[in-house]
Write an enzyme that holds these catalytic residues in place. Structure first.
Site, PDB file in Angstrom:
ATOM      1  N   TYR A 292       0.830  -1.201   0.000  1.00 22.98           N
ATOM      2  CA  TYR A 292       0.000   0.000   0.000  1.00 22.98           C
ATOM      3  C   TYR A 292       0.868   1.256   0.000  1.00 22.98           C
ATOM      4  O   TYR A 292       1.731   1.432   0.864  1.00 22.98           O
ATOM      5  CB  TYR A 292      -0.926   0.035   1.222  1.00 22.98           C
ATOM      6  CG  TYR A 292      -1.989  -1.042   1.255  1.00 22.98           C
ATOM      7  CD1 TYR A 292      -2.244  -1.865   0.162  1.00 22.98           C
ATOM      8  CD2 TYR A 292      -2.756  -1.242   2.407  1.00 22.98           C
ATOM      9  CE1 TYR A 292      -3.213  -2.850   0.213  1.00 22.98           C
ATOM     10  CE2 TYR A 292      -3.733  -2.229   2.459  1.00 22.98           C
ATOM     11  CZ  TYR A 292      -3.955  -3.028   1.363  1.00 22.98           C
ATOM     12  OH  TYR A 292      -4.907  -4.005   1.412  1.00 22.98           O
TER      13      TYR A 292
ATOM     14  N   SER B  69      -5.729 -13.763   1.179  1.00 23.43           N
ATOM     15  CA  SER B  69      -6.627 -12.770   0.590  1.00 23.43           C
ATOM     16  C   SER B  69      -6.870 -13.094  -0.876  1.00 23.43           C
ATOM     17  O   SER B  69      -5.919 -13.221  -1.658  1.00 23.43           O
ATOM     18  CB  SER B  69      -6.025 -11.361   0.708  1.00 23.43           C
ATOM     19  OG  SER B  69      -6.882 -10.396   0.132  1.00 23.43           O
TER      20      SER B  69
ATOM     21  N   LEU C 244     -18.472  -1.158   0.816  1.00 24.35           N
ATOM     22  CA  LEU C 244     -19.228  -0.067   0.193  1.00 24.35           C
ATOM     23  C   LEU C 244     -19.053  -0.049  -1.319  1.00 24.35           C
ATOM     24  O   LEU C 244     -19.495   0.894  -1.978  1.00 24.35           O
ATOM     25  CB  LEU C 244     -18.791   1.287   0.773  1.00 24.35           C
ATOM     26  CG  LEU C 244     -19.067   1.501   2.256  1.00 24.35           C
ATOM     27  CD1 LEU C 244     -18.483   2.830   2.726  1.00 24.35           C
ATOM     28  CD2 LEU C 244     -20.566   1.459   2.539  1.00 24.35           C
TER      29      LEU C 244
ATOM     30  N   GLY D 251     -12.331   2.133   4.918  1.00 25.54           N
ATOM     31  CA  GLY D 251     -11.268   3.097   4.686  1.00 25.54           C
ATOM     32  C   GLY D 251     -11.852   4.479   4.863  1.00 25.54           C
ATOM     33  O   GLY D 251     -13.075   4.663   4.853  1.00 25.54           O
TER      34      GLY D 251
ATOM     35  N   GLU E 293     -18.962   7.658  11.018  1.00 28.75           N
ATOM     36  CA  GLU E 293     -20.190   7.266  10.335  1.00 28.75           C
ATOM     37  C   GLU E 293     -20.233   5.759  10.089  1.00 28.75           C
ATOM     38  O   GLU E 293     -21.216   5.087  10.404  1.00 28.75           O
ATOM     39  CB  GLU E 293     -20.290   8.018   8.999  1.00 28.75           C
ATOM     40  CG  GLU E 293     -21.190   7.412   7.944  1.00 28.75           C
ATOM     41  CD  GLU E 293     -22.661   7.403   8.305  1.00 28.75           C
ATOM     42  OE1 GLU E 293     -23.401   6.570   7.761  1.00 28.75           O
ATOM     43  OE2 GLU E 293     -23.075   8.225   9.150  1.00 28.75           O
ATOM     44  N   ASN E 294     -19.152   5.215   9.547  1.00 33.97           N
ATOM     45  CA  ASN E 294     -19.148   3.807   9.179  1.00 33.97           C
ATOM     46  C   ASN E 294     -19.042   2.872  10.381  1.00 33.97           C
ATOM     47  O   ASN E 294     -19.592   1.774  10.377  1.00 33.97           O
ATOM     48  CB  ASN E 294     -18.012   3.539   8.189  1.00 33.97           C
ATOM     49  CG  ASN E 294     -18.224   4.241   6.863  1.00 33.97           C
ATOM     50  OD1 ASN E 294     -19.353   4.552   6.493  1.00 33.97           O
ATOM     51  ND2 ASN E 294     -17.148   4.513   6.156  1.00 33.97           N
TER      52      ASN E 294
END
Length: 330
Positions: free
Chosen positions: A54, A151, A207, A288, A297-298
């Site tokens: 990343y 993954s 999402l 994220g 919020e999430n």
């Protein structure tokens, strides 16, 4: 924040995990990244997900600095190895050399002596699976990684790895697939294989890269500051969810979820994250964020229980746009 056990292991994860793919070290400055991590901690998130690849290794360094001073035993820290992190032929893949060296480099960047969960970021067909699993086993026995995960591996790859893990007594306990209302590729084969082998799901992109927030309107320009307006972000969005971003009928269908969310007393993002958490095989959903308010919020999706009628309505609205083909794993 509620917590769940990961697969058949004793490891406990927060239902919402904070991930820093694309954002830390790339899209947001370090101050904002630290503010997002603080918001996650304040929301009760204990699980943090990153990877060596990343932002060309910068994401690990940023996360390590952001978590410095926190009680290490109170955190579940996960990172990954496989994708290229340098120019050499051994700077990638799942060879013993790269796994051992990659783990040591990740630990230095994260500022920790061990990671709780170490993932094989993708399957590497060029390396014998026995070599890969033995390298992971040695990291576990050396105390550098406590648990192992994979993954975007197929059901067959997971089953083979699980057999070797039992022989080597390696705690292979996690699978990290893409999973959302729109992307259900893991449901038919990967999740059942994981259930049989004792792996829990720690899912990413719940999402659908922001599509399920409803902010992308059919026939309209993307909102300023959204992921697709950033050159780096747009590339990843196109790769993962371009089929829906470029399909006005799919975007219209997502808009039809707004009254469903309202009737459930939820925002669109909370509805989408809560949806993945209704699957009993899912341990945690990775979010994220580029702003602390997005984290707050999430994170509020934790503990939400959706009625069967709501789940059925979601299926009805999105039916024509759901991807289920297991061949698209990875």
């Amino acid at each position: 924040m509620e917590h769940r056990k990961l697969g058949s292991s004793g490891l406990v994860l927060s239902e919402i995990a904070f991930g820093n793919w694309i954002t830390h070290g790339a899209q947001v400055d370090e101050t904002t990244a630290h503010e997002c991590v603080r918001a996650a901690l304040d929301a009760g998130i204990t699980t943090f997900d990153t990877a060596d690849v990343y932002s060309e290794t910068r994401a690990e360094s940023v996360l390590g600095k952001a978590l410095a001073g926190e009680r290490r035993e109170g955190l579940v820290l996960a990172t990954k190895v496989c994708h290229p992190v340098g120019p050499g032929p051994n700077d990638r893949g799942l060879s013993r050399k790269h796994i051992i060296e990659g783990c040591e480099a990740s630990l230095r960047r994260l500022g920790t002596d061990y990671v709780d969960l170490y993932y094989a970021h993708r399957f590497d067909a060029s390396v014998p699976l026995e070599e890969t699993m033995l390298a992971f086993a040695d990291l576990v026995r050396g105390g550098k990684a406590l648990y192992i995960g994979v993954s975007e591996w197929t059901a067959d790859q997971i089953t083979r790895a699980a057999g070797l893990a039992r022989e080597l007594r390696v705690p292979l306990v996690a699978s990290q697939p893409q999973y959302s209302m729109l992307w259900r590729v893991a449901e038919s084969q990967v999740i059942p294989a994981c259930d049989r082998e004792g792996l829990g799901q720690v899912v990413f992109s719940p999402l659908a890269q922001g599509i399920l927030t409803g902010k992308y309107l059919p026939g309209a320009e993307a909102p300023s500051g959204s992921r697709v307006t950033d050159p780096l972000g747009k590339g990843f969005v196109d790769m993962l969810v371009g089929r829906w971003m470029n399909d006005e009928s799919a975007l219209r269908a997502v808009q039809e979820l707004k009254p469903v969310a309202q009737e459930a007393g939820l925002t669109m993002s909370r509805l989408a994250i809560a949806w993945v958490l209704q699957n009993p095989s899912v341990t945690s959903a990775i979010i994220g964020a580029s702003r602390p308010e997005q984290v707050r919020e999430n994170a509020a999706a934790s503990g939400v229980r959706l009625e069967k009628e709501v789940m059925a309505r979601i299926d009805e609205v999105l039916a024509a746009h759901i991807e289920r083909d297991p061949a698209k794993t990875g």
